[in-house]
Scaffold this active site. Sequence first.
Site, PDB file in Angstrom:
ATOM      1  N   LYS A  42      10.921   8.469   3.779  1.00  0.00           N
ATOM      2  CA  LYS A  42       9.719   7.836   4.333  1.00  0.00           C
ATOM      3  C   LYS A  42       9.603   8.120   5.821  1.00  0.00           C
ATOM      4  O   LYS A  42       8.526   8.463   6.316  1.00  0.00           O
ATOM      5  CB  LYS A  42       9.742   6.320   4.061  1.00  0.00           C
ATOM      6  N   ASP A  71       2.549  -1.554   1.465  1.00  0.00           N
ATOM      7  CA  ASP A  71       3.105  -1.450   0.112  1.00  0.00           C
ATOM      8  C   ASP A  71       2.209  -2.155  -0.908  1.00  0.00           C
ATOM      9  O   ASP A  71       2.351  -1.951  -2.112  1.00  0.00           O
ATOM     10  CB  ASP A  71       4.495  -2.110   0.069  1.00  0.00           C
ATOM     11  N   GLN A 120      12.152  -2.433   2.133  1.00  0.00           N
ATOM     12  CA  GLN A 120      12.619  -1.636   0.994  1.00  0.00           C
ATOM     13  C   GLN A 120      13.266  -2.549  -0.047  1.00  0.00           C
ATOM     14  O   GLN A 120      14.128  -3.362   0.284  1.00  0.00           O
ATOM     15  CB  GLN A 120      13.604  -0.559   1.477  1.00  0.00           C
TER      16      GLN A 120
END
Length: 284
Positions: free
Chosen positions: A52, A119, A96
């Site tokens: 990422k 997200d 995460q």
Amino acid sequence: MQIIDGKATSAAIRQELREQTAAFVKSNGFAPGLAVILVGEDPASQVYVRNKARACEEVGFYSEVHRLPESTTQAELLGLIDRLNADEKIHGILVQLPLPKHLDEGELLLRIAPEKDVDGFHPCNVGMLTIGAPAFVPCTPAGIMELLRRYGIDPDGKRCVVVGRSNIVGKPMALLLMAANGTVTVCHRHTANTEALTREADILVSAVGRAHFLTADMVKEGAVVIDVGMNRDENGKLCGDVDFDAVAPKCSYITPVPGGVGPMTITMLLKNTLKSAENRAQKL
Ligand code: GUN
């Protein structure tokens, strides 16, 4: 049978994003910024987070990775999220998953400002998707919809079957296919006779996380098969949920693992982060 090339599609979109980012920086004087929070030592998460950060760099974003020890407390994480929510350099915040077990994932995701939730996991954004007014859409299902669009596969009127009901993939996938006028069935570990349902699918999405889960007898001739699995087989080789060699000849389209859905996920994260920065620029 045609293979859906997520790697090439992803590279093409990232090239577009690089150009859009350069234009954005030129007219606004700041770059889109992403903050990634990684807690603990999960090896797969470490790889995802590294990828990422690298992807951000490639398209010209600002990025920072907060690598925190397994022993990090809930209060420390809430404090970090508060600081990032207030940080003008940051337009996207990502925690995460999975998190170590002592942490309360729900409370942490709720703390992220919805306008920085790239997200799409905040209940606000989940709700917006549910009522058909999508704001930030979770990256993996968004990437799958983008692949379907770019390959000219229209879910309208099709029988769509999603195997798996996670908040990250299965549930938002079902909502997106429904929004695209598909007729959607969701199967999970309590479903009786899953094979009978998958055999009806025109578009079949497997997000189970088990190697060799989807066998040829579970697939209708001419189906579109999307494999979200990220597993290791008996020999430690990376593979999806789909028994690819046996299933592929029956399909009209199929995504491979690796090189299918995976590369699209990070690309959609970049897209969401640029959109967040654009939203911010409009407010300034
Ligand atoms: N873990 C597995 N997939 C994802 C994802 O898309 N986002 C985050 N934050 N964690 C994940």
